[in-house]
Every structure is written in C-alpha cells, then in structure tokens.
Design an enzyme around this catalytic site. Structure first.
Site, PDB file in Angstrom:
ATOM      1  N   HIS A  20       0.832  -1.195   0.000  1.00  0.00           N
ATOM      2  CA  HIS A  20       0.000   0.000   0.000  1.00  0.00           C
ATOM      3  C   HIS A  20       0.877   1.260   0.000  1.00  0.00           C
ATOM      4  CE1 HIS A  20      -3.147   2.652   2.169  1.00  0.00           C
ATOM      5  NE2 HIS A  20      -3.362   2.678   0.856  1.00  0.00           N
ATOM      6  N   ASP A  28       7.724   6.963 -20.777  1.00  0.00           N
ATOM      7  CA  ASP A  28       7.999   6.962 -22.212  1.00  0.00           C
ATOM      8  C   ASP A  28       9.425   6.472 -22.448  1.00  0.00           C
ATOM      9  OD1 ASP A  28       9.741   9.186 -21.722  1.00  0.00           O
ATOM     10  OD2 ASP A  28       8.139  10.613 -22.158  1.00  0.00           O
ATOM     11  N   HIS A 102       8.280  18.551 -13.903  1.00  0.00           N
ATOM     12  CA  HIS A 102       8.959  17.393 -14.495  1.00  0.00           C
ATOM     13  C   HIS A 102      10.245  17.078 -13.724  1.00  0.00           C
ATOM     14  CE1 HIS A 102       9.744  14.370 -17.454  1.00  0.00           C
ATOM     15  NE2 HIS A 102      10.877  14.944 -17.852  1.00  0.00           N
ATOM     16  N   TYR A 124       6.300  13.828 -21.996  1.00  0.00           N
ATOM     17  CA  TYR A 124       5.655  13.781 -20.676  1.00  0.00           C
ATOM     18  C   TYR A 124       4.657  12.629 -20.517  1.00  0.00           C
ATOM     19  CZ  TYR A 124       7.885  18.290 -20.420  1.00  0.00           C
ATOM     20  OH  TYR A 124       8.819  19.294 -20.452  1.00  0.00           O
ATOM     21  N   ALA A 125       4.804  11.579 -21.291  1.00  0.00           N
ATOM     22  CA  ALA A 125       3.956  10.389 -21.143  1.00  0.00           C
ATOM     23  C   ALA A 125       4.568   9.510 -20.049  1.00  0.00           C
ATOM     24  CB  ALA A 125       3.834   9.645 -22.469  1.00  0.00           C
ATOM     25  N   ASN A 126       4.458   9.991 -18.821  1.00  0.00           N
ATOM     26  CA  ASN A 126       5.036   9.339 -17.654  1.00  0.00           C
ATOM     27  C   ASN A 126       4.043   9.434 -16.503  1.00  0.00           C
ATOM     28  OD1 ASN A 126       7.787   9.183 -18.906  1.00  0.00           O
ATOM     29  ND2 ASN A 126       7.655  11.399 -18.720  1.00  0.00           N
TER      30      ASN A 126
END
Length: 135
Positions: A20, A28, A102, A124-126
């Site tokens: 948890h 990316d 970022h 920024y595909a994270n």
C-alpha cells in the site's frame, strides 16, 4: 500458463509484491532511470508498446489510489493526459491526481519499486502509480 491480461512475468511479479502506497513508474522511451531502481524495459520500437496500452494492462492487475504526473503534460501532451483519465475510468478507478514539475517527477522516481519503460515517443507520457488496497 498465466490467464490474466498481463503476461510480462517481471512486471506481474513487481505488482504482486507491491505494498500500500508503494509505487511503480510507467514512462515513455526517454525518461532517465535513476540508479538502483529496477528497470523493466518493454520498449521494442518507437511507439510500441504504447504508454496507454501498457498502463491499461497494468491497471488490470493493480489497484491505484493516487497518481503523480508532471504538470507539463496538461499543456504539452493533453491527448495522453485525457487518455490517462479515460483509462482509469475504464478500469473502474478514480485515483487522486497530484501534479509536480517534471524535475520533481524525475526525482520522485528514485523511490519507485520499478520503472517500466514503454516505446512511447511523445513528451511527458510518464506516470507514477501509487498502490491502493483491494478491500
């Protein structure tokens, strides 16, 4: 043979042992990896596997209560941002969303149990997925 959607044994194992609020990062192809964090590299070529398809498969096995995204995704890559929201909705989850710069995002990945690299080649595909509980 495993019956679920997620077939990658390394990734399935990491999800099965996460506790948890521990977290896994999905990224990316360009996000730097901090030293000492387990690397699960799924990237085969530009765009494959995609960030969203990978996220969707992970959500089939992982309960997520909070996500962390770079603030920049909202303006620089709104398409992926909206797809992230849709993917969580499709999987019956509505996690808390936290936004950081970022630079802060990259720093936070140092605490991930694992980082999953996709073939995504859009900025920024994270995402950092913080584990929830199933009860």
């Amino acid at each position: 043979m495993k019956r679920g959607r997620l077939l990658n044994s390394e990734l399935s194992y990491e999800i099965s042992k996460i506790g948890h609020t521990s977290h896994i990062t999905v990224c990316d192809a360009g996000l730097p990896f901090p030293k000492g964090v387990k690397r699960i590299d799924l990237a085969i070529e530009a765009g494959f596997p995609s960030f969203i398809k990978t996220l969707d498969a992970i959500l089939s096995e992982m309960m997520v209560e909070e996500v962390v995204l770079a603030e920049e995704i909202k303006t620089i890559n709104p398409t992926v941002y909206n797809e992230i929201l849709e993917t969580f909705q499709k999987n019956g989850m509505n996690p808390k969303i936290s936004f950081v710069t970022h630079t802060e995002f990259k720093e936070t990945t140092k605490d991930s149990e694992a980082i999953v690299r996709t073939g995504e080649c859009t900025p920024y595909a994270n995402i950092i997925l913080k584990s929830g509980v199933v009860f």
